[in-house]
Design a protein around this motif. Structure first.
Motif, PDB file in Angstrom:
ATOM      1  N   TYR A 405       0.862  -1.181   0.000  1.00 53.22           N
ATOM      2  CA  TYR A 405       0.000   0.000   0.000  1.00 53.22           C
ATOM      3  C   TYR A 405       0.903   1.236   0.000  1.00 53.22           C
ATOM      4  O   TYR A 405       1.761   1.372   0.868  1.00 53.22           O
ATOM      5  CB  TYR A 405      -0.918   0.001   1.229  1.00 53.22           C
ATOM      6  N   VAL A 407       1.113   5.517  -0.333  1.00 51.42           N
ATOM      7  CA  VAL A 407       0.310   6.734  -0.183  1.00 51.42           C
ATOM      8  C   VAL A 407       1.252   7.944  -0.185  1.00 51.42           C
ATOM      9  O   VAL A 407       2.334   7.909   0.418  1.00 51.42           O
ATOM     10  CB  VAL A 407      -0.498   6.708   1.127  1.00 51.42           C
ATOM     11  N   GLU A 409       1.340  12.285   0.572  1.00 47.78           N
ATOM     12  CA  GLU A 409       0.641  13.435   1.135  1.00 47.78           C
ATOM     13  C   GLU A 409       0.991  14.652   0.292  1.00 47.78           C
ATOM     14  O   GLU A 409       2.139  15.097   0.270  1.00 47.78           O
ATOM     15  CB  GLU A 409       1.039  13.689   2.591  1.00 47.78           C
ATOM     16  N   LEU A 414      -4.194  13.115   1.343  1.00 47.69           N
ATOM     17  CA  LEU A 414      -3.615  11.796   1.101  1.00 47.69           C
ATOM     18  C   LEU A 414      -4.055  11.298  -0.275  1.00 47.69           C
ATOM     19  O   LEU A 414      -5.249  11.329  -0.613  1.00 47.69           O
ATOM     20  CB  LEU A 414      -4.062  10.815   2.179  1.00 47.69           C
ATOM     21  N   VAL A 416      -3.708   7.934  -2.687  1.00 48.68           N
ATOM     22  CA  VAL A 416      -3.321   6.520  -2.734  1.00 48.68           C
ATOM     23  C   VAL A 416      -2.733   6.208  -4.105  1.00 48.68           C
ATOM     24  O   VAL A 416      -3.398   6.354  -5.138  1.00 48.68           O
ATOM     25  CB  VAL A 416      -4.532   5.613  -2.453  1.00 48.68           C
ATOM     26  N   HIS A 419      -3.039   0.377  -4.010  1.00 50.12           N
ATOM     27  CA  HIS A 419      -3.844  -0.357  -3.030  1.00 50.12           C
ATOM     28  C   HIS A 419      -3.911  -1.799  -3.509  1.00 50.12           C
ATOM     29  O   HIS A 419      -4.719  -2.154  -4.357  1.00 50.12           O
ATOM     30  CB  HIS A 419      -5.238   0.262  -2.917  1.00 50.12           C
ATOM     31  N   ASP A 458      -9.195   1.667   2.866  1.00 51.24           N
ATOM     32  CA  ASP A 458      -9.821   2.885   2.339  1.00 51.24           C
ATOM     33  C   ASP A 458     -10.490   3.684   3.448  1.00 51.24           C
ATOM     34  O   ASP A 458     -10.470   4.924   3.436  1.00 51.24           O
ATOM     35  CB  ASP A 458     -10.847   2.521   1.261  1.00 51.24           C
ATOM     36  N   VAL A 461      -7.811   5.553   5.376  1.00 46.39           N
ATOM     37  CA  VAL A 461      -7.340   6.725   4.622  1.00 46.39           C
ATOM     38  C   VAL A 461      -8.345   7.863   4.722  1.00 46.39           C
ATOM     39  O   VAL A 461      -7.979   9.019   4.970  1.00 46.39           O
ATOM     40  CB  VAL A 461      -7.082   6.353   3.144  1.00 46.39           C
ATOM     41  N   GLN A 465      -7.811  11.652   6.536  1.00 46.16           N
ATOM     42  CA  GLN A 465      -7.850  12.875   5.724  1.00 46.16           C
ATOM     43  C   GLN A 465      -8.215  14.091   6.560  1.00 46.16           C
ATOM     44  O   GLN A 465      -7.709  15.201   6.326  1.00 46.16           O
ATOM     45  CB  GLN A 465      -8.861  12.732   4.577  1.00 46.16           C
ATOM     46  N   LEU A 474      -2.421   8.204   9.589  1.00 49.49           N
ATOM     47  CA  LEU A 474      -2.570   6.951   8.849  1.00 49.49           C
ATOM     48  C   LEU A 474      -1.505   5.947   9.262  1.00 49.49           C
ATOM     49  O   LEU A 474      -1.785   4.754   9.429  1.00 49.49           O
ATOM     50  CB  LEU A 474      -2.500   7.219   7.349  1.00 49.49           C
TER      51      LEU A 474
END
Length: 495
Positions: A405, A407, A409, A414, A416, A419, A458, A461, A465, A474
């Motif tokens: 995973y 991610v 910023e 955030l 993705v 995934h 999900d 995440v 946020q 996270l």
């Protein structure tokens, strides 16, 4: 009774006795080149010039070299090579006989053209108006000035017959600025005294004009009581790119997370104390052949010099440019050999086939499993982050069966990038040696891995946020269920 104390002996160092003349020559040259003479710029260029000058250099030659060194400094700061087809000319000091020959041979109009065009850098069209003569006459006077210089140089055993007019014109500009001295006290000249001398001395005329126009302050013309000559030392790395790879220089300058500066048209210079910080990016660059290993080499030089926001001050950059020519391509001093290019990534078809096979096998054996161990949480994750290109390069390695995973910023949000729903999803990030790499724009990056899917990923995440620290939140939420490695620009690496 106290004994009288004798004053210290007067220094013969041109940095002190020639401080005013060198300062004025630097300021004059900066103005001609269109550079505003700000105090910090003046100090920086003066230090650059003094690093190059031997203490015993005669003042007229020191001023002459100050012009050349200032031109070179400006070209370097502007990121351009110095356009000088005759650099060896600067090693030839001006002969006083040449200037005296010009003074004797010229009539008042020719003297005016000599002083205003070659000394003050006034264009021909402007001279037409101020002297009330036509262009043809001015060009005839220029040709006569060149011929006088050629004749007097021949009598000194220096034939200039093959020199083109632009080369002779540069010699005439040097002669127009030549000031033999002796000159009256600098303060008197700055205050408007000794006008007869000022009218015939380029150095004093420029002092008076620059002070009168507020380009220089009177204090600029006097050396400090201590530290007039710079004595710092430093170490510099000079990288050279092969002619076929010069297009990559601007990219390297952008990607390096340290202060680095262009040099000539194929080199980069930066502080050797920052080499460790630059090493990951340099290695990554040759791994992806931007540039290739055989197109990059580097040398480390040490000597007089210092660093400023505009680059390296002093002679080390010139020395490094020469030293790097003797290094083998693919090597950098202290760093050693640069890595070879990574192999091409394997075809994705085999990965997808393996993924389907694993799914079928999993369907067969799932009924045989009573419970899944939870102790490891994907601790096989090995990740490194290198800042560059407005974000982070994340390089990581995980066991083949792990789900990944990824991610970023970006602007507080955030994003993705991956995934995983199966172990084959990460194939697009493979670099061919069993590891993976991805570029994530923004101020932070996170990589997590787990031996099994994270069904709430999900949701985690989305919940992070709205937090004040989305990426850190996270990472905390994932900790305990997955292996997590993350980085943020202002905090450094996470777990």
């Amino acid at each position: 009774m106290a004994l009288p104390v004798a004053p210290p002996p007067r220094s013969n160092d041109v940095a002190i006795v020639g401080w005013a003349g060198i300062t004025v020559r630097i300021a004059w040259t900066l103005l001609i080149l269109g550079v505003k003479v700000r105090p910090e710029v003046l100090r920086e260029v003066r230090a650059h010039v003094l690093y190059h000058l031997d203490p015993a250099t005669p003042l007229p030659h020191a001023e002459d070299m100050a012009t050349h060194l200032t031109e070179a400094w400006v070209a370097r700061v502007r990121g351009k090579p110095l356009a000088d087809p005759w650099p060896v000319d600067w090693e030839m000091p001006i002969s006083p006989r040449w200037r005296r020959a010009l003074d004797r041979a010229l009539d008042p109009v020719a003297q005016a053209v000599f002083r205003k065009h070659y000394g003050d850098n006034r264009g021909v069209s402007r001279l037409e108006t101020s002297l009330d003569i036509d262009r043809v006459s001015i060009e005839a006077i220029q040709a006569g000035l060149r011929e006088v210089v050629r004749r007097v140089a021949v009598s000194d055993g220096l034939p200039l017959d093959g020199w083109p007019p632009p080369r002779i014109d540069r010699l005439l500009r040097r002669l127009a600025a030549w000031s033999p001295g002796p000159c009256p006290p600098v303060l008197d000249v700055a205050e408007g005294c000794h006008r007869e001398h000022v009218a015939t001395c380029a150095r004093c005329d420029r002092i008076a004009r620059l002070v009168r126009s507020n380009v220089l302050e009177v204090d600029d013309l006097f050396p400090p009581s201590v530290g007039a000559r710079p004595t710092q030392r430093t170490r510099a790395v000079v990288l050279q790119l092969h002619p076929e790879a010069r297009a990559h220089r601007s990219r390297l300058l952008r990607e390096l997370s340290i202060p680095a500066f262009p040099l000539e048209d194929d080199r980069i210079v930066f502080d050797a104390a920052l080499l460790d910080e630059a090493t990951p990016l340099l290695k990554m660059a040759t791994e992806v052949e931007l540039p290739a290993r055989h197109q990059l080499r580097g040398a480390i030089v040490e000597g007089p010099g210092s660093w400023s926001p505009r680059g390296l001050i002093g002679p080390l950059s010139d020395r490094g440019s020469r030293e790097v020519l003797h290094r083998s391509w693919g090597t950098v001093d202290q760093l050693g050999e640069l890595p070879h290019a990574l192999p091409e990534p394997p075809s994705a078809r085999g990965w997808w086939a393996a993924s389907v096979s694993l799914g079928l096998v999993g369907a067969v054996i799932v009924g045989m499993l009573v419970a899944t161990p939870t102790g490891d949480h994907g601790q096989g994750l090995d990740a490194r982050f290198v800042e560059g290109r407005g974000g982070w390069w994340a390089s990581f390695d995980v066991p083949d069966e792990e789900l990944v995973y990824v991610v970023a910023e970006e602007a507080g949000t955030l994003v993705v990038a991956l995934h995983s729903e199966g172990s084959g999803d990460k194939v697009d990030l493979s670099i061919g040696d069993g590891s993976y790499r991805v570029h994530l724009p923004g101020r932070g990056a996170l990589v997590a891995s787990s031996p099994r899917p994270l069904p709430d990923f999900d949701l985690l995440v989305a919940r992070a946020q709205g937090a004040q620290d989305p990426l850190g939140t996270l990472a905390s939420e994932l900790d305990g269920t997955a292996a997590v490695r993350w980085v943020r620009g202002d905090d450094g690496p996470g777990r």
